[in-house]
Design an enzyme around this catalytic site. Structure first.
Site, short mmCIF file in Angstrom:
data_model
loop_
_atom_site.label_atom_id
_atom_site.label_comp_id
_atom_site.label_asym_id
_atom_site.label_seq_id
_atom_site.Cartn_x
_atom_site.Cartn_y
_atom_site.Cartn_z
N SER A 1 0.68 -1.24 -0.10
CA SER A 1 -0.06 -0.09 0.16
C SER A 1 0.92 1.44 -0.05
CB SER A 1 -1.06 -0.08 1.09
OG SER A 1 -0.23 0.10 2.32
N LYS B 1 -5.99 4.33 8.43
CA LYS B 1 -4.75 5.03 7.85
C LYS B 1 -5.16 6.62 7.80
CE LYS B 1 -2.77 1.61 5.10
NZ LYS B 1 -2.32 1.14 3.81
#
EC number: 3.4.21.53
Length: 365
Positions: free
Chosen positions: A257, A302
């Site tokens: 990611s 996140k």
């Protein structure tokens, strides 16, 4: 004993029993929470995250932070009390255990897979950044892994360059599976390869490898959950030769990611000026060699982690926009991106103060 006292005692005992059950009874869930964020333009553990040599670089201020998620280990057994607490907390997310560790995957297996994905994301980030800059990169298809006890074990090896399958040239990793599955299980398939040792020697001498060999392998039947098909037991990937050295120094991080943010960090260091204009930008997203940005897991964690560190803008994969927008931390602007080009365009608007033009995430995407 008076009835009221007996009722209170029974209720107390029942509450104690329920609490004990909640603590003792495991539930099939795991927890995700915000992990560290690291500025790809800065240092981590005393050394630059991005180290480039053999090409002119430029100072880069501001933040282009990659973000991470912490997860409970594969062998952690959550109890009911912990699960309820996690469901109520804003900075954590409770998910089914099988979401993080499917098919009974162990902690070691998950860590190995994450390490491989992280390594591949670094390579793709380098390729995407250099392509965006118009810098040529040599690429070829390789044997990425060989499955133990498969027909290919001992016949093909990780790092072998796949030039052709049954005489048909291979141009991208997906070509390999397509050509193999044209066969029926039990039939032979012929790989034309440059052995890994030959390729390594050629790269060291800065020459093109020319020595190839044909390897015939008898296919077997697949045993995964998909449709039955012929396989040889390898996964194909891509390897590259870069015109100068780009090293990404970041330990204890896994998964794919961070690809987008690595690519942007590399681009920033190879170009004059600052991509962010000194602003604090964080983000996430996988990236492929062509610069396409893909979705990731744990987006809500996140964004929370990024904002807690001071991020003002968050580059968000388009496919994650709807989920992220449902609970956006106050003061954080979610910017939708599909490609590295989108991200660079958004950063131009951010540093120019033209934030009205930013493609923002909504709960519809």
């Amino acid at each position: 004993m008076p009835r009221r006292t007996a009722t209170m005692l029974a209720s107390t005992l029942m509450l104690i029993a329920l609490l004990c059950a909640g603590v003792l009874i495991p539930v099939p869930f795991s927890e995700m929470s915000p992990g560290p964020t690291v500025n790809t333009l800065g240092d981590h553990d005393g050394e630059p995250v991005l180290q480039i040599s053999g090409h002119k670089t430029y100072p880069a201020d501001g933040h282009l932070n990659m973000t991470t998620v912490r997860v409970t280990s594969a062998d952690f057994r959550m109890n009911l009390v912990e699960a309820v607490y996690g469901w109520l907390a804003h900075d954590s997310k409770i998910v089914p255990h099988d979401t993080l560790y499917p098919d009974g995957k162990t902690e070691e297996q998950s860590s190995q897979e994450n390490a491989e994905e992280f390594s591949q994301s670094q390579e793709s980030a380098k390729v995407a950044a250099l392509k965006e800059l118009g810098v040529p990169v040599k690429s070829w298809v390789i044997v990425s892994t060989v499955v133990k006890d498969s027909p290919a074990e001992g016949r093909l090896h990780a790092g072998d360059v796949i030039k052709a399958v049954d005489g048909t040239a291979v141009k991208q990793p997906s070509d390999v599976a397509k050509l193999v599955t044209r066969h029926k299980a039990g039939q032979k398939v012929v790989f034309t390869v440059v052995p890994a040792k030959e390729q390594a020697a050629a790269e060291k001498a800065n020459k093109a490898a020319t020595k190839t060999q044909d390897v015939a392998i008898t296919t077997a039947t697949s045993h995964d959950t998909g449709a039955k098909r012929a396989i040889v037991g390898i996964s194909a990937g891509t390897d590259h030769t870069f015109p100068f050295s780009i090293d990404i120094k970041l330990a204890d991080v896994g998964g794919p990611s961070a690809g987008l943010m690595f690519a942007l960090g590399i681009y920033d260091k190879l170009t004059p000026g600052d991509l962010t204009g000194g602003k604090f930008v964080a983000g996430t997203g996988t990236i492929d060699d062509n610069g396409t940005v893909g979705p990731i897991g744990g987006i809500e964690m996140k964004t929370v982690g990024a904002r807690s560190k001071g991020a003002q803008y968050f580059l968000t994969p388009a496919e994650n926009c709807a989920a992220a927008a449902k609970d956006t931390p106050s003061g954080l602007t979610l910017v939708k991106v599909r490609t590295i080009g989108d991200a660079l365009g958004a950063l131009k608007d951010i540093r120019g103060g033209n934030t009205a033009a930013l493609p923002k995430c909504t709960t519809k995407g």
